[in-house]
Design a protein around this motif. Structure first.
Motif, PDB file in Angstrom:
ATOM      1  N   LEU A  17       0.596  -0.885   0.201  1.00 48.17           N
ATOM      2  CA  LEU A  17      -0.249  -0.167   0.246  1.00 48.17           C
ATOM      3  C   LEU A  17       1.167   0.813  -0.156  1.00 48.17           C
ATOM      4  O   LEU A  17       2.105   0.722   0.469  1.00 48.17           O
ATOM      5  CB  LEU A  17      -1.132  -0.169   1.122  1.00 48.17           C
ATOM      6  CG  LEU A  17      -1.500   0.736   1.320  1.00 48.17           C
ATOM      7  CD1 LEU A  17      -3.081   0.734   0.329  1.00 48.17           C
ATOM      8  CD2 LEU A  17      -2.785   1.173   2.883  1.00 48.17           C
ATOM      9  N   ASP A  18       0.999   2.679  -0.307  1.00 42.19           N
ATOM     10  CA  ASP A  18       0.933   3.638  -0.210  1.00 42.19           C
ATOM     11  C   ASP A  18       2.558   3.586  -1.358  1.00 42.19           C
ATOM     12  O   ASP A  18       3.606   4.084  -0.569  1.00 42.19           O
ATOM     13  CB  ASP A  18       0.985   3.855   0.458  1.00 42.19           C
ATOM     14  CG  ASP A  18      -0.276   4.366   1.555  1.00 42.19           C
ATOM     15  OD1 ASP A  18      -1.299   4.329   0.202  1.00 42.19           O
ATOM     16  OD2 ASP A  18      -0.438   4.573   2.468  1.00 42.19           O
ATOM     17  N   GLY A  19       2.751   2.289  -2.583  1.00 42.79           N
ATOM     18  CA  GLY A  19       4.053   2.201  -2.576  1.00 42.79           C
ATOM     19  C   GLY A  19       5.314   1.391  -1.557  1.00 42.79           C
ATOM     20  O   GLY A  19       6.167   1.619  -2.609  1.00 42.79           O
ATOM     21  N   GLY A  20       4.679   0.775  -0.750  1.00 39.98           N
ATOM     22  CA  GLY A  20       5.448   0.093   0.368  1.00 39.98           C
ATOM     23  C   GLY A  20       5.067  -1.350   0.109  1.00 39.98           C
ATOM     24  O   GLY A  20       4.008  -1.676  -0.223  1.00 39.98           O
ATOM     25  N   THR A  21       5.938  -2.307   0.274  1.00 42.07           N
ATOM     26  CA  THR A  21       5.948  -3.789   0.531  1.00 42.07           C
ATOM     27  C   THR A  21       6.446  -4.348   1.225  1.00 42.07           C
ATOM     28  O   THR A  21       7.787  -4.167   1.746  1.00 42.07           O
ATOM     29  CB  THR A  21       5.966  -4.102  -0.859  1.00 42.07           C
ATOM     30  OG1 THR A  21       5.602  -3.877  -1.877  1.00 42.07           O
ATOM     31  CG2 THR A  21       5.616  -6.138  -0.925  1.00 42.07           C
ATOM     32  N   TRP A  22       5.840  -4.991   2.090  1.00 43.15           N
ATOM     33  CA  TRP A  22       5.830  -5.940   3.379  1.00 43.15           C
ATOM     34  C   TRP A  22       5.500  -7.230   3.317  1.00 43.15           C
ATOM     35  O   TRP A  22       4.900  -7.437   2.882  1.00 43.15           O
ATOM     36  CB  TRP A  22       5.547  -4.994   4.788  1.00 43.15           C
ATOM     37  CG  TRP A  22       6.441  -3.140   5.156  1.00 43.15           C
ATOM     38  CD1 TRP A  22       6.546  -2.658   5.696  1.00 43.15           C
ATOM     39  CD2 TRP A  22       5.090  -2.707   4.256  1.00 43.15           C
ATOM     40  NE1 TRP A  22       6.573  -1.402   5.320  1.00 43.15           N
ATOM     41  CE2 TRP A  22       5.762  -1.322   4.492  1.00 43.15           C
ATOM     42  CE3 TRP A  22       4.028  -2.238   3.419  1.00 43.15           C
ATOM     43  CZ2 TRP A  22       5.175  -0.047   4.273  1.00 43.15           C
ATOM     44  CZ3 TRP A  22       4.084  -1.038   2.599  1.00 43.15           C
ATOM     45  CH2 TRP A  22       4.302   0.169   3.465  1.00 43.15           C
ATOM     46  N   HIS A 129      -8.494   1.656  10.892  1.00 39.04           N
ATOM     47  CA  HIS A 129      -7.741   0.286  10.120  1.00 39.04           C
ATOM     48  C   HIS A 129      -7.675   1.424   8.571  1.00 39.04           C
ATOM     49  O   HIS A 129      -7.131   1.310   8.425  1.00 39.04           O
ATOM     50  CB  HIS A 129      -7.203  -0.512  10.713  1.00 39.04           C
ATOM     51  CG  HIS A 129      -6.396  -1.365   9.751  1.00 39.04           C
ATOM     52  ND1 HIS A 129      -4.846  -1.562  10.390  1.00 39.04           N
ATOM     53  CD2 HIS A 129      -6.300  -2.467   8.989  1.00 39.04           C
ATOM     54  CE1 HIS A 129      -4.240  -1.419   9.326  1.00 39.04           C
ATOM     55  NE2 HIS A 129      -5.228  -2.640   8.721  1.00 39.04           N
ATOM     56  N   ALA A 130      -9.359   0.428   8.431  1.00 38.54           N
ATOM     57  CA  ALA A 130      -9.182   0.929   6.933  1.00 38.54           C
ATOM     58  C   ALA A 130     -10.892   1.708   7.139  1.00 38.54           C
ATOM     59  O   ALA A 130     -11.507   1.093   7.981  1.00 38.54           O
ATOM     60  CB  ALA A 130      -9.502  -0.561   6.427  1.00 38.54           C
ATOM     61  N   PRO A 131     -11.459   2.098   6.130  1.00 43.15           N
ATOM     62  CA  PRO A 131     -13.344   2.354   7.376  1.00 43.15           C
ATOM     63  C   PRO A 131     -14.226   1.409   6.802  1.00 43.15           C
ATOM     64  O   PRO A 131     -15.455   1.670   7.112  1.00 43.15           O
ATOM     65  CB  PRO A 131     -13.396   3.264   4.805  1.00 43.15           C
ATOM     66  CG  PRO A 131     -11.707   3.909   4.630  1.00 43.15           C
ATOM     67  CD  PRO A 131     -11.297   2.467   4.857  1.00 43.15           C
ATOM     68  N   GLY A 154      -2.648  -3.631  21.113  1.00 38.99           N
ATOM     69  CA  GLY A 154      -2.581  -2.203  20.961  1.00 38.99           C
ATOM     70  C   GLY A 154      -3.555  -2.568  19.540  1.00 38.99           C
ATOM     71  O   GLY A 154      -4.397  -2.903  19.114  1.00 38.99           O
ATOM     72  N   PRO A 155      -3.944  -1.426  19.287  1.00 35.82           N
ATOM     73  CA  PRO A 155      -4.387  -0.907  17.629  1.00 35.82           C
ATOM     74  C   PRO A 155      -4.257  -1.412  16.409  1.00 35.82           C
ATOM     75  O   PRO A 155      -2.407  -1.383  16.941  1.00 35.82           O
ATOM     76  CB  PRO A 155      -5.086   0.011  18.244  1.00 35.82           C
ATOM     77  CG  PRO A 155      -4.472   1.088  18.444  1.00 35.82           C
ATOM     78  CD  PRO A 155      -4.139   0.137  19.429  1.00 35.82           C
ATOM     79  N   GLY A 156      -4.881  -1.452  15.452  1.00 40.32           N
ATOM     80  CA  GLY A 156      -4.249  -1.788  14.190  1.00 40.32           C
ATOM     81  C   GLY A 156      -3.645  -0.168  13.876  1.00 40.32           C
ATOM     82  O   GLY A 156      -3.351   0.483  14.409  1.00 40.32           O
ATOM     83  N   ALA A 157      -2.572  -0.515  12.493  1.00 44.16           N
ATOM     84  CA  ALA A 157      -1.597   0.667  12.543  1.00 44.16           C
ATOM     85  C   ALA A 157      -2.685   1.616  12.009  1.00 44.16           C
ATOM     86  O   ALA A 157      -3.710   1.266  11.137  1.00 44.16           O
ATOM     87  CB  ALA A 157      -0.641   0.032  11.775  1.00 44.16           C
ATOM     88  N   THR A 158      -2.682   3.383  11.926  1.00 45.81           N
ATOM     89  CA  THR A 158      -2.820   3.807  11.341  1.00 45.81           C
ATOM     90  C   THR A 158      -2.420   5.462  10.146  1.00 45.81           C
ATOM     91  O   THR A 158      -2.924   6.525  10.724  1.00 45.81           O
ATOM     92  CB  THR A 158      -4.320   4.139  12.249  1.00 45.81           C
ATOM     93  OG1 THR A 158      -3.133   5.663  12.925  1.00 45.81           O
ATOM     94  CG2 THR A 158      -4.573   4.142  12.783  1.00 45.81           C
ATOM     95  N   GLY A 159      -1.542   4.962  10.170  1.00 41.26           N
ATOM     96  CA  GLY A 159      -0.205   5.708   9.170  1.00 41.26           C
ATOM     97  C   GLY A 159      -0.204   5.566   8.050  1.00 41.26           C
ATOM     98  O   GLY A 159       0.309   6.195   7.214  1.00 41.26           O
ATOM     99  N   ARG A 160      -1.119   4.976   7.537  1.00 42.27           N
ATOM    100  CA  ARG A 160      -1.305   5.154   5.928  1.00 42.27           C
ATOM    101  C   ARG A 160      -2.716   5.474   5.128  1.00 42.27           C
ATOM    102  O   ARG A 160      -3.692   5.702   5.973  1.00 42.27           O
ATOM    103  CB  ARG A 160      -1.171   3.721   5.330  1.00 42.27           C
ATOM    104  CG  ARG A 160       0.424   2.855   5.878  1.00 42.27           C
ATOM    105  CD  ARG A 160       0.978   1.599   5.067  1.00 42.27           C
ATOM    106  NE  ARG A 160       2.047   1.265   5.849  1.00 42.27           N
ATOM    107  CZ  ARG A 160       2.247  -0.137   6.485  1.00 42.27           C
ATOM    108  NH1 ARG A 160       0.990  -0.978   7.474  1.00 42.27           N
ATOM    109  NH2 ARG A 160       3.015  -0.436   7.552  1.00 42.27           N
ATOM    110  N   SER A 161      -2.930   5.049   3.503  1.00 39.97           N
ATOM    111  CA  SER A 161      -4.380   5.775   3.189  1.00 39.97           C
ATOM    112  C   SER A 161      -5.002   5.318   3.656  1.00 39.97           C
ATOM    113  O   SER A 161      -5.832   3.461   3.931  1.00 39.97           O
ATOM    114  CB  SER A 161      -3.927   5.477   1.357  1.00 39.97           C
ATOM    115  OG  SER A 161      -2.633   6.194   1.479  1.00 39.97           O
ATOM    116  N   TYR A 162      -6.432   5.662   3.223  1.00 41.44           N
ATOM    117  CA  TYR A 162      -8.134   5.239   4.100  1.00 41.44           C
ATOM    118  C   TYR A 162      -7.233   4.872   6.140  1.00 41.44           C
ATOM    119  O   TYR A 162      -8.347   4.433   6.310  1.00 41.44           O
ATOM    120  CB  TYR A 162      -8.288   4.031   3.320  1.00 41.44           C
ATOM    121  CG  TYR A 162      -7.826   4.016   2.033  1.00 41.44           C
ATOM    122  CD1 TYR A 162      -9.083   4.920   1.719  1.00 41.44           C
ATOM    123  CD2 TYR A 162      -6.747   3.791   1.426  1.00 41.44           C
ATOM    124  CE1 TYR A 162      -9.339   5.354  -0.100  1.00 41.44           C
ATOM    125  CE2 TYR A 162      -7.211   4.149  -0.059  1.00 41.44           C
ATOM    126  CZ  TYR A 162      -8.032   4.441  -0.866  1.00 41.44           C
ATOM    127  OH  TYR A 162      -8.291   5.238  -2.138  1.00 41.44           O
TER     128      TYR A 162
END
Length: 210
Positions: A17-22, A129-131, A154-162
């Motif tokens: 997502l957002d140009g990154g891959t993990w 985390h997503a809409p 903790g909660p899921g990540a929220t540093g990316r789009s959406y």
């Protein structure tokens, strides 16, 4: 509830997502008995998920949200089993990033109840985390399937789009931490936790700003 039980399969692949891959390991959850089952998050490997289903009837493929690592194997699994793919409509923009030519088969809505093997799974809309992120609460199994909304710690990540941090905090606080404390949280990645284990840390999550 009859013989309804929870099974976990771990599959490996990539999240992009957002140009990154993990590289990621995903939990694929199966709820059912020896006759029928629901799959929650068909991740990475349709063959492995189909193998876990075995000869049972697959009633539905439920997507907790539409990040690619949770849905990439869903169309292939649906094609070989005939099971419908279900997604909350607010996550369609994310879905289309992975499967632009194939729509989900049905929608998930807050309060909707899915039944399998005598157990009921209630859909909880938990955006952040997503809409269109959802969790599935199975009171008879004392479990909630949290996708990437809540993890051990903790909660899921929220540093990316959406994604949106205040929204996920509200979802966790109002929809998940209000469940009975002994409810097992079956997460999208990593190990399980419980509601009672996560509840005391809410203010810490807010202060750290995940």
């Amino acid at each position: 509830m009859a013989g309804a039980r929870i099974e976990r399969l771990v599959t490996s692949g990539q999240f992009s997502l957002d140009g990154g891959t993990w590289d990621v390991d995903n939990n694929v959850w199966l709820v059912g008995d020896d006759t029928e089952v629901i799959v929650i998050d068909a991740a990475h490997d349709a063959d492995a998920v189909a193998g876990a289903v075995g000869g049972r009837t697959l009633r539905a493929i439920v997507c907790t949200h539409a990040h690619n690592d949770h849905i990439d194997a869903a169309p292939a699994l649906a094609a070989r089993t005939g099971a419908p793919v279900l997604l909350h409509p607010e996550d369609l923009p994310l879905w289309k990033l992975t499967h632009p030519g194939r729509a989900p088969d049905g929608e998930l809505a807050d309060g909707q109840v899915l039944a399998v093997a005598g157990a009921e799974l209630r859909v909880l809309h938990t955006p952040g985390h997503a809409p269109g992120a959802v969790c599935l609460y199975a009171p008879a199994l004392r479990a909630v399937f949290s996708g990437d909304t809540l993890f051990a710690g903790g909660p899921g990540a929220t540093g990316r789009s959406y994604s949106h941090f205040p929204t996920i905090v509200e979802s966790v606080r109002d929809r998940l931490l209000t469940l009975p404390g002994d409810t097992v949280v079956c997460t999208g990645h990593g190990e399980t936790t419980t509601v009672s284990a996560e509840a005391p840390h809410l203010q810490e999550w807010i202060d750290r700003g995940f």
